[in-house]
Design an enzyme around this catalytic site. Sequence first.
Site, PDB file in Angstrom:
ATOM      1  CG  HIS A  63      32.464  18.468  11.970  1.00 13.59           C
ATOM      2  ND1 HIS A  63      31.442  19.207  12.498  1.00 13.59           N
ATOM      3  CD2 HIS A  63      32.674  18.963  10.719  1.00 13.59           C
ATOM      4  CE1 HIS A  63      31.039  20.101  11.603  1.00 13.59           C
ATOM      5  NE2 HIS A  63      31.778  19.985  10.530  1.00 13.59           N
ATOM      6  CG  ASP A 120      31.932  17.606   7.384  1.00 14.75           C
ATOM      7  OD1 ASP A 120      32.575  16.743   8.020  1.00 14.75           O
ATOM      8  OD2 ASP A 120      30.885  18.123   7.821  1.00 14.75           O
ATOM      9  CD  GLU A 121      30.822  22.432   7.803  1.00 16.01           C
ATOM     10  OE1 GLU A 121      30.041  23.265   7.339  1.00 16.01           O
ATOM     11  OE2 GLU A 121      30.629  21.836   8.887  1.00 16.01           O
ATOM     12  CG  LEU A 122      40.503  20.298   8.672  1.00 15.48           C
ATOM     13  CD1 LEU A 122      40.282  19.892  10.128  1.00 15.48           C
ATOM     14  CD2 LEU A 122      41.519  19.367   7.999  1.00 15.48           C
ATOM     15  CD  GLU A 161      33.599  19.886   2.812  1.00 19.41           C
ATOM     16  OE1 GLU A 161      33.260  18.711   2.531  1.00 19.41           O
ATOM     17  OE2 GLU A 161      32.991  20.607   3.622  1.00 19.41           O
TER      18      GLU A 161
END
Lengths: 585, 585
Positions: free
Chosen positions: B287, B353-355, B401
């Site tokens: 991100h 998040d969301e790596l 995460e």
Amino acid sequence: MTRHLLLPVVLAVVHTASAQGLGGLWPVPQPVFTSGETSLLISKDIEVTLNGASLVSSTNHGSSSVSSSSLVSSGVSRALDNIFSSNFVPWMLVPRYKLSSYEPALNGTIVSIDSLAITLTSNNSTFKPTAADADESYNLTVTEAGEAQLSSFSSTGVLRGLETFSQLFYEHSSGRAWYLVNAPIDIQDAPTYPWRGVMLDTARNFFPVADIKRTIDGLSYSKMNKLHVHVTDSQSWPLEVPSLPELSAKGAYTQSQVYSPADIQSIQEYGVARGVDVYFEIDMPGHIGVVGEAYPDLVVAYNMEPYTTYCAEPPCGALRLNNSNVEDFLGELFDDVLPRVAPYTSYWHTGGDELNAQDYLFDPDVNSNDTAVLQPLLQDFIDTQHTRIRNAGLNPLVWEEIVSTWNVTIGSDVVVQSWLGGTAVQDLAASGHKVIDSNYNYYYLDCGRGQWITWSNDLAASDFPFNDWCGPTKSWELVYSHDPAEGVTDAATKSNILGGELALWSETIDSQNLDSLAWPRASAAGEILWSGRLDDSGQNRSQIDAAPRLNLFRQRLVARGLGASPIQMEWCTLQQNASGCAQPA
Amino acid sequence: MTRHLLLPVVLAVVHTASAQGLGGLWPVPQPVFTSGETSLLISKDIEVTLNGASLVSSTNHGSSSVSSSSLVSSGVSRALDNIFSSNFVPWMLVPRYKLSSYEPALNGTIVSIDSLAITLTSNNSTFKPTAADADESYNLTVTEAGEAQLSSFSSTGVLRGLETFSQLFYEHSSGRAWYLVNAPIDIQDAPTYPWRGVMLDTARNFFPVADIKRTIDGLSYSKMNKLHVHVTDSQSWPLEVPSLPELSAKGAYTQSQVYSPADIQSIQEYGVARGVDVYFEIDMPGHIGVVGEAYPDLVVAYNMEPYTTYCAEPPCGALRLNNSNVEDFLGELFDDVLPRVAPYTSYWHTGGDELNAQDYLFDPDVNSNDTAVLQPLLQDFIDTQHTRIRNAGLNPLVWEEIVSTWNVTIGSDVVVQSWLGGTAVQDLAASGHKVIDSNYNYYYLDCGRGQWITWSNDLAASDFPFNDWCGPTKSWELVYSHDPAEGVTDAATKSNILGGELALWSETIDSQNLDSLAWPRASAAGEILWSGRLDDSGQNRSQIDAAPRLNLFRQRLVARGLGASPIQMEWCTLQQNASGCAQPA
């Protein structure tokens, strides 16, 4: 002024800019919209002529009286205000930090538009249009030499053309100039559907006059032409009726939430000046319980509980049928109201949705919930009211249940508003009715945001997650996907489908969230209703083609004072249709 | 002033008024809130004392410097402004045209409150609270004789008490007086959860400083205490970093959409003054693609397509791992930013998040998407950044995460933010982590309004009706139904659940619709987080009990300048919990 064409490097980029949406208009003109790659400025001293006579300067806001020339004159003033005073620098519509590649250099060699010649070929002022006779078409050209010409058969057409003209221009980042990027421009534009509107419910929650006028602004910017004010319902009666003062004195939520006759006139005149027909609905014989605050003997089942037995939403309440006092009351009501609105509109909506037969078990003149008993009474009721409407020079509208649920016979002049979805619009049109489409699956802008009814803990478990009855939220894409006449091939049926209205039922809408819920979603329908669902190639208009122009138009709405919601993040508006923002086939 | 009690007829009605909500507060005080039926006025010349010393008149807005007494002083000024200048006549909260039965007669016999005695029992100024040590409790009493007393251990507690005090009062319809209806009042109030916040994403769309400050207002009115600013993301970098000027010069959407160091300080000071801890997140290592605008060598997969392979949302982009240039960059970034924010907050959020492992196939130092390869690199990365955060005197936060997907070991001081729903919050807390709850099924306020991604006609059919990924809209009832620690019985686990944050991801939110989407839904969670999900009788708080108070509170928000949405129509607010508006068991 040096009229010198500037063509090379910058304008090659301007072509890209045009593809990015800087040359975009909303709704897109049709059947003809061609444009080029030349940037032009517009002079603040632009001379505007009407049929050859000088009309107005940018500082003259024109007369407010109603005539073709005054409508044009004030329309010109507003268009120039929108160009010069309520415009925006379109940095958010070009790639990050690339605006200088898209806006023209102010080097003295660029051509300026310094005249706009308007030709009005008819003297008919269409400030009181009906769906059948309004002509909103216009032609607009802007040459590379900076000559702008606008012609139309009607003043309303001129207003539509002026809206298009104003949408061509941007504010220069210098703050010292205003420009377009896509001359030469040739537009021949006309609406697909004659009826393109929004319905605003001012009874569940009240909206101040300023909100209503701002909604008219949004309609006119979207080339929409109807504001249907659902002005009363069982919850409140904000409409002041001088001959029946108790109606609003007891039925308005508060005396600060009343529309005076002057307010109504002011709203209608505001609409007329902008090519928006403002018409009103007093829903009846159901959805009118609040009359019981002032005249308890005229209604039955007012606030009867449990409401689910007697109506769709509390408080219940319906006018008695077959009752001379009710007829006297309605005679007085219509005698008061109709002559005041008739100068400005051709329509009056008598409602008729969701009438609940159970209510008439409590009507001493009826004593029945048998539709066989009720139907002839309702037929008489509608006949009487519609005669009153016609006698005032107006055309009646009804909600579809009057026809489809109650089998009431209505005149051929009556417009039927359909909201129940499915094939209702097409069925009504096929059976010969004039229809407008407010299909709740597409056009109910209030839906999908959760319930206003609260639940006890015992009941809450079964109601989780507290959705309202008509979700999901009607996103702009969903609104845009809908065509009232989709699939209709029969010409007579098709011509009966006049258009549509987006509904703003106001159980959870008021001044604070009106704009963000109405715009730009209503505008999305506005394009389909004006430009048609199909594009030049006969395909459904694509979200991907529409989004950059709707992003642009939304910026214009905000610049002009409407609190319209964003439809995409700035990363998408900067890189219109970048991968991820748009998923091509 | 005549201190004379007025009790009979009017005040019997006032009891009803209290039941109607005029005596309501949001969030409801707990554990003790008793009130009576006596109306009191409040004098515009009220004398406010702090520990016996005269503090401020209503025209003195106090110092802006940060000390306990200045925080109290400016808090008093704002509370008096809210009572006298931003108040409202509560006609919409009592039955139609019955306000005169609910507001006191101004007959000279009614008692006025002309003093408020504040006792601050500790000198600790809690303008830099951490979840563990902030004490927000307070006691507030108002006697029938018009004596008001407020005491707290901390300046923040005083601010909470002043908020309660201000919510007691209404503007009289005469415009000449302000009153409460429910003396004597005895309140002992303290929060259930220490962490009660909103997360605002300023990277997908930018929000001007005024929007952020208005959001802080809403938080403080709701007795919420955290504003988490998700200040950067892959789309834009609006944060000016003087030592790395290219970050915002190339990464902000435009130079008019940048937060200067002075802006950041101003926002934080504004929060401190209102008991709202403003902390920031620079999401990493995913991100963060936008860094590639200024430093392309520091990121991988920036704007890589198709985005779905490399990230959750375009444009993709992650910081390289195991790269000394990245570490130098982050060292410089944190050396610049952290010392500037540390005086005002105890937290910094490093995201996580969301790596997407696929990104690291393009990282020349890594060349792998194998989590076994990536995990130790991510561990080092997090360790290094968290050491920097700690060295600046701050506590780190991460998205869940980092722990649950990547098995990174984090310090016991790290707060984990959970958004994935299910049992994540409880699982994390049970395994010893401090957790805040942003469960997307309840707390994502952006959800349920349709997609920002557009689709070609070919793909549109399968995507109809264009819902976003996380519908339905989180109605206030749905938000209100959620308790981060619901069902948790283990005391240690429960104490690890610090509270929650409502998320405002901004793909389709900007200045125009921020307020109407944030409020009063965030306030609904605010009550659960402050007052607890269970009421005095140990039952879940009921929507039916809450709605009248939330209607009231929403009117206060509007009166104070926040564009909060209505949750019910005026017919319901007039007749709080009338049949139909509320469905009892």
